[in-house]
Design an enzyme around this catalytic site. Sequence first.
Site, short mmCIF file in Angstrom:
data_model
loop_
_atom_site.label_atom_id
_atom_site.label_comp_id
_atom_site.label_asym_id
_atom_site.label_seq_id
_atom_site.Cartn_x
_atom_site.Cartn_y
_atom_site.Cartn_z
N THR A 1 0.92 -1.30 0.06
CA THR A 1 0.29 0.01 0.06
C THR A 1 0.85 1.32 -0.21
O THR A 1 2.12 1.27 0.42
CB THR A 1 -1.00 -0.16 1.38
OG1 THR A 1 -0.02 0.64 2.32
CG2 THR A 1 -1.77 -1.20 1.89
N ASP A 2 0.78 2.27 -0.12
CA ASP A 2 0.84 3.84 -0.32
C ASP A 2 1.16 3.62 1.52
O ASP A 2 -0.05 3.31 2.15
CB ASP A 2 0.29 4.41 -0.77
CG ASP A 2 1.28 5.92 -1.01
OD1 ASP A 2 2.06 5.90 -0.49
OD2 ASP A 2 0.84 6.53 -2.51
N ALA A 3 1.47 4.70 1.59
CA ALA A 3 1.74 5.01 3.30
C ALA A 3 0.06 5.58 3.19
O ALA A 3 -0.28 6.15 3.41
CB ALA A 3 2.56 6.45 3.45
N THR A 4 -0.18 4.52 5.20
CA THR A 4 -1.86 4.58 5.25
C THR A 4 -2.32 4.12 3.96
O THR A 4 -3.26 4.68 4.79
CB THR A 4 -1.37 6.10 6.80
OG1 THR A 4 -1.14 7.13 5.78
CG2 THR A 4 -0.14 6.87 7.83
N ALA A 5 -2.96 3.86 4.00
CA ALA A 5 -3.77 4.07 2.44
C ALA A 5 -4.82 2.76 3.20
O ALA A 5 -6.55 3.58 3.21
CB ALA A 5 -2.94 3.81 1.35
#
Length: 906
Positions: free
Chosen positions: A426-430
Site C-alpha cells: 500500500t501507499d503510506a497509511t492507505a
Amino acid sequence: MKTFIFLTILLQIFVLQQVRTNECELTSNDDIQLTANEFIQSRQICHILNLPTTNKRQISITGRLVDYTTRCQKSISNANVEIIRIHLNHRSVCSNIYHSNSDGYFNLTNLIIDFNEEIFLRLTAPSYKTIYKKIHFPLSYDQSVEMILNWKIVLSKDIKQSQSQDDQRMKSIVDTLLSEMTLDEKIGQLNLEGVGFNADGPVITNEQRERIRRGEIGAVLGIFTPQAVRQLQELAINSSRLKVPFIFGFDVIHGHKTIFPIPLALSATWNMTLIEQSARIAAREATADALNWVFSPMVDIAHDPRWGRILEGAGEDPYLGSQVAAAMVRGYQGSNISDVDTVMACFKHFGLYGAAEAGRDYNTVDMSPLRMYEFYLPPYRAAVEAGAGSVMTSFNEINGVPSTANQWLLTDLLRNQWNFTGFVVTDATAMYELIPHGLGNLQEVSARSLNAGVDLDMGSQGFLSTLNQSVQQGKVTEQTIEQACRRVLEAKYKLGLLDDPFHYVNESRAHTDIFTKENRLAARDFARRSFVLLKNDKQILPLARSNLTITLVGPLADDRRNLLGAWSGAGDWTQAVSVLDGINQLIGNNIQVLHVKGANLLEDPDMLKLLNAYGGDIILDNRTATQMIDEALQAAQKSDVIVAVVGETQGMTGEAASRADIGLPVCQQLLLQALFNTNKPVVIVLMNGRPMTLTWEDQHATAILETWFAGTETGNAIAEVLFGYYNPAGKLTATFPRSVGQIPLYYNHKNTGRPFNSSDFLNRYKSRYLDISNDPLYPFGYGLSYTSFSFGPLNADKTQLHGDSDRLTIRFVLGNNGAYDGEEVVQLYIGDPVASVTRAVRELKNFQKVFLQARERQEISFIITTDDLKFFDSNLNYIWEEGLFNIYIGPDSVNTQSVQINWFKL
C-alpha cells in the site's frame, strides 16, 4: 602409412565482437539439419575407425567458454564439450565427450576424423543454453594438413531451466520457513514500518524493538547507510526466533544522493537509454547505501498540471509513458535482481492516480473502462512486463472502490490478466485511509485489503493489529495470509537476503560508489538533455562567450535550496550548483555578470506559512519589492542582455502540492514586467515541476528555456546550454496550457461531434471557448533548437495494405539546415478517423531521436504494422479494424505532414 605434414591453420572464429570494453555478443547456433532422435543416438561412444589413412584427417579444437551475463568476464568450468560424428554413408551417429577446465578452456587435440563424416560440436553446461557448431572444412582443404580451430564461445543462461531450478530452490526455502512460522509471524511479514536514524544508527522505539523480537516487522523504510542498516538487520537476525531479514526501502525517485532532473524532465529527453542509465546509477548509489528496494518508477499518466505529482511521471502519453516505465524498471533491476548493485523496483501508483479530479491530490477518480484501458493502464502493464518486483497501490477509488481494497484491480487485472508475480504494497497509511473513504473500521478495511490482493501494509498496522482476529471470525483465511507472506518471502529470496541478510551492506562501496565525479558528470548531461527551448526570438540564444555583460536576476539565480526539486531523497541541496556559480565557473572570466536578486520567490503569507511548515526554508528579503526591482533595473541598464531565473519553489510541486493557479508568483511577474519595460532582451530561465501558464511571459520574453528542477548539477548544465556548449534538444511530454480554464488539456483528445476549426472563427456552435483559443501555448512534443531542421516529403512504399503480415514503410529526408550540430525527435502519430468506437485525433506510435551535424541530411524510415493500429473496442478486446488511416510525422504533435493509407483485413 602416409606421413602427415603438420601445418597450423589458425581459424579464429569470434562470434562475439568486442564493441566496448567488457561487452560481448552471444554465440549463435549453426543451422544443423539433425533430428532430436539423431542427437539422442549420439550417446554411442565413437571408436577409432579402421579405415585407410587416405580417408582420415586430423583436427584440433581449442577454445574458451565464457558467460554472457558477466560481459564475458566469467569462465564456464563445468561444461561438456562434445564431438558428434555423423557418417554420411549409413547415418551412424556417435560422440566423444570432453570437459572445460576450471578457467573455461578446452583443448581437443589430434582428433582423427573420417573423410566421410560430418562433425559437430555440442556445448552444454548446467543452466546455460546449448550451442551447436558445425565444423566446416575449406573446399581446397589439404587432408595432409592438421586444421586447428581456436574458438571463443559465449553462452547465455537458459532462462527457463535456470529459473525452474531457482524456483524450486526458492519454493523449498520459503516452504520451510512458512512451515515453521506461527500465524502471528506470518502476519508480521506483512507489516512495513518507518524507522528513523542518525549518525549513531537506527532510532527505534521500545515498541518497535519488541515487534522486531516477535517477528512482527517484515520490511523497513526511511533508513539507509551501511552502518544503520547493519545494526537494524542484526537486531532482526539476532533477536527474532526465525531470523528473517528485513527488506529496506526508500524513495529513490530521481537519484539517491546524486540527484538527477525530476522524472518529468527526464522524460523530456525522449531518450530511453539515458533514462535507463539514470535508474542504473541510482540503483548503484542506493545499494551502496545498503538499500535494496525503491519506490519508483511512478508511471501515472496525468492530464492536469494542477496536480503536483505530475513532476514524478512521464507526462500525458501512454506510449511514451510505457517506454519510460520499462526503461526505469530495467535500470533499477538490471539483468539479475540479486546482484549487489541492483534494487527491486516498485511501480506506482496503481492505479489511475494521475486522473484525480480538479488536479487535487488524493481526490476521486472516475472514468470509463475504455478510457482506462486506452490511456491510463498501459504504463503499469509495461512495468509488469519489464519484470518489476513490486507495485504500490494508489489513494484514489476506481469504480467506487479504493485501489487498496479493489479486488478487480489487484487480483483480476494485475495477477490474473497481466500475470504479475511480485508483491503489492500500500501507499503510506492507505489502508487506514479506507476508513474515511467509508469502507468500515480498521479490522474491516484490513480484511478487505488482504482479500483484494494487498501483501504489505505501509504504516497503518492494520494487518498486524486485526488479522488474527479476522481469521478467528472467518473474515480472512490463514491460506490468504500465507499467500501474502509467501510473496514477501519470495521477494527476500530474489534479493539474496535469505542467503545473506547483509548482502547489500558494504561500507567500502559507500565510499566509492556514491556522489562520485562520474555520477555528477552524468547528472549534468542528463540535466542539459532535459531542457526544452520554448522560445528563441532573434536567435538570442546561445549567448556570446566574450565581450558581453549580462544581468543575472531572479530569486532562483543564486539559489541552491530548490534545485533538487521534490522527492530528492537523500540528496544534499548544499552540494547543488547554482546558476550563478555555473556561469562563473564556465565563462565568468570572459564576460561580466551583474547579479541581483530582483524579487522574493513568493510573498503570499498563507503559502509561505504552509511551505515553511514542511521544510520550505523560504526567507523573505529585508528589502521591499520596489527596492529589489529598482536594483535590478539599475543593473539591467548596464547590460547587453538580461537572464531572469524564475519559477516555483521545490515545495510548490510534488505530493500534496496541487495549485489552482499554475502561473508564476505575482512578485516574480512584477519583476519580469519591469525588466520587459527596459527594452533589453530578456531570457527567462524557468525552474518548475509542472507545465505552467506562461501566455503573458511568452508574449514579452525574447527567449524562454525550460529547465525544470534539474538536480545536483543544475547550474553547470544551464550555463552550458545558455552559452552554446550544448544545443538543447528536449521535447515536452506534457502540454502547456494558455489558461487553467483549458485544463485538462492534452494532445490525444477525442474529436467531438462539433469540432472547432480556427479558420471558421465566427462559427459559434462548436466545441470552443469564446474568450481564448482551444490550442495550447506549447503542445505535446514541442521543443526548439539552436539549429533548424527540415522534414522532406513523406514517401510511403504503398497505400493499400492487406492482412496482419503486411508492413508499411515510410521514408523521408531529415535535414539540419542550421549552423549548429543538433538532435531532433522525429515523432510518428496515427489517426483512425473511422472505427467502431470513437478514437483520439492522433496517437503517438513511434519516435526516433536523431543527431545531425550542421548541414547534414539523413533518410529516416519508420515501419508500421497492424500492432500500431490496435485499440480497445467497446468489449475491451484489443483489436484493429480495416479502413482508412492517417499517418502523421513531424517535430511535435501539431506541426506534422501526413499520408493516408487503406489497410484491409484480407
